[in-house]
Design an enzyme around this catalytic site. Structure first.
Site, PDB file in Angstrom:
ATOM      1  N   ASN A  14       8.249   9.849   6.117  1.00 61.18           N
ATOM      2  CA  ASN A  14       7.859   9.508   7.504  1.00 61.18           C
ATOM      3  C   ASN A  14       8.261  10.620   8.467  1.00 61.18           C
ATOM      4  O   ASN A  14       7.528  10.928   9.401  1.00 61.18           O
ATOM      5  CB  ASN A  14       8.463   8.163   7.925  1.00 61.18           C
ATOM      6  CG  ASN A  14       7.634   6.996   7.421  1.00 61.18           C
ATOM      7  OD1 ASN A  14       6.540   6.738   7.919  1.00 61.18           O
ATOM      8  ND2 ASN A  14       8.127   6.321   6.392  1.00 61.18           N
ATOM      9  N   HIS A 110       8.860  -0.248   9.835  1.00 60.36           N
ATOM     10  CA  HIS A 110       9.208  -1.221   8.798  1.00 60.36           C
ATOM     11  C   HIS A 110       7.992  -1.428   7.881  1.00 60.36           C
ATOM     12  O   HIS A 110       6.871  -1.587   8.383  1.00 60.36           O
ATOM     13  CB  HIS A 110       9.631  -2.557   9.426  1.00 60.36           C
ATOM     14  CG  HIS A 110      10.050  -3.551   8.391  1.00 60.36           C
ATOM     15  ND1 HIS A 110      11.283  -3.488   7.772  1.00 60.36           N
ATOM     16  CD2 HIS A 110       9.384  -4.589   7.826  1.00 60.36           C
ATOM     17  CE1 HIS A 110      11.361  -4.459   6.875  1.00 60.36           C
ATOM     18  NE2 HIS A 110      10.233  -5.146   6.887  1.00 60.36           N
TER      19      HIS A 110
HETATM   20  C1  GAR Z   1       9.785   3.658   4.409  1.00 65.06           C
HETATM   21  O1  GAR Z   1       8.903   2.910   3.614  1.00 65.06           O
HETATM   22  C2  GAR Z   1      10.247   2.838   5.596  1.00 65.06           C
HETATM   23  O2  GAR Z   1       9.257   1.996   6.112  1.00 65.06           O
HETATM   24  C3  GAR Z   1      11.358   2.044   4.972  1.00 65.06           C
HETATM   25  O3  GAR Z   1      12.037   2.971   4.147  1.00 65.06           O
HETATM   26  C4  GAR Z   1      11.090   3.932   3.657  1.00 65.06           C
HETATM   27  C5  GAR Z   1      11.613   5.324   3.921  1.00 65.06           C
HETATM   28  O4  GAR Z   1      10.810   6.305   3.304  1.00 65.06           O
HETATM   29  N1  GAR Z   1      12.210   1.477   5.963  1.00 65.06           N
HETATM   30  C6  GAR Z   1      12.740   0.256   5.865  1.00 65.06           C
HETATM   31  O5  GAR Z   1      12.598  -0.450   4.895  1.00 65.06           O
HETATM   32  C7  GAR Z   1      13.563  -0.184   7.074  1.00 65.06           C
HETATM   33  N2  GAR Z   1      13.838  -1.593   7.018  1.00 65.06           N
HETATM   34  P1  GAR Z   1      10.861   7.826   3.748  1.00 65.06           P
HETATM   35  O6  GAR Z   1      12.330   8.270   3.719  1.00 65.06           O
HETATM   36  O7  GAR Z   1      10.041   8.544   2.724  1.00 65.06           O
HETATM   37  O8  GAR Z   1      10.276   7.925   5.129  1.00 65.06           O
END
Ligand code: GAR
Length: 211
Positions: A14, A110
């Protein structure tokens, strides 16, 4: 120019979506001033370094107590004088003091359509495991403002994603990222940077773009 801190704990896809959107002009009038991780091994820190962005790690393990860590974390963040804090896969519960100080200036991505599959214990792959267990046909992602609760703040953007019959949690997680998260998080930041987001009675109103 909106100054942004991106808080991360893991891979940072992200964060990458935000950095790409800034480069490609899909996020305007904003810059990522700092990336802060609680996890020294987070690949997100490398992504920041590659772009020449300040990458900072503050691990709770380096502090005697949670209170000490919270204080140090907030002091570090305050040092960058940012306008917006973006939680992009940040898996630490924010100290209340920080939520109060940055009221209406923290957003979170989220990986579900809130209010489904959210709250305490719902993070990362677990969210998708629960969605598959329940047998939902549609899931998605949500960008919301952060308040004192867990995933309870005003909703800014959501995008739905179809669940396929043979999905595993990993496959579904990837699709939700590709089709929803990496789109709506940059879009939300661009809206905020353009001054097009208003909070009214605990709900978000998006101002139409002037033509
Ligand atoms: C993402 O899917 C985000 O939506 C989730 O963690 C992942 C991080 O991925 N966040 C949550 O679950 C918060 N409750 P990334 O490090 O590749 O962005």
């Amino acid at each position: 120019m909106l100054r942004i801190a991106v808080l991360v704990s893991g891979g940072g896809t992200n964060l990458q979506a935000i950095l790409d959107a800034v480069d490609e002009g899909r996020i305007r009038n904003a810059e990522v001033s700092v990336v802060i991780s609680n996890n020294p091994g987070a690949y997100a820190l490398k992504r920041a370094e590659k772009k020449g962005i300040e990458a900072v790690c503050i691990s709770p393990k380096e502090y005697a107590s949670r209170e000490d860590f919270n204080e140090a974390f907030l002091a570090k963040l305050n040092g960058y004088a940012v306008d917006l804090v973006v939680l992009a896969g940040f898996l630490v519960v924010l100290p209340e003091k920080m939520v109060r100080q940055y009221a209406n200036r923290i957003i979170n991505i989220h990986p579900s359509l809130i209010p489904s599959f959210c709250g305490k214990g719902f993070y990362g792959l677990r969210v998708h495991e629960k969605a598959l267990e329940r047998g939902v046909r549609i899931t998605g992602a949500t960008v919301h403002f952060v308040d004192e609760g867990t995933d309870t703040g005003p909703i800014l953007l959501q995008k739905a994603v179809a669940v396929a019959p043979d999905d595993t949690p990993e496959i579904l997680q990837r699709r939700v990222m590709e089709e929803a998260e990496w789109k709506i998080l940059p879009e939300a930041i661009d809206l905020i940077a353009a001054g097009r987001v208003r909070l009214e009675d605990g709900r978000v109103r998006i101002i139409q773009e002037e033509r």
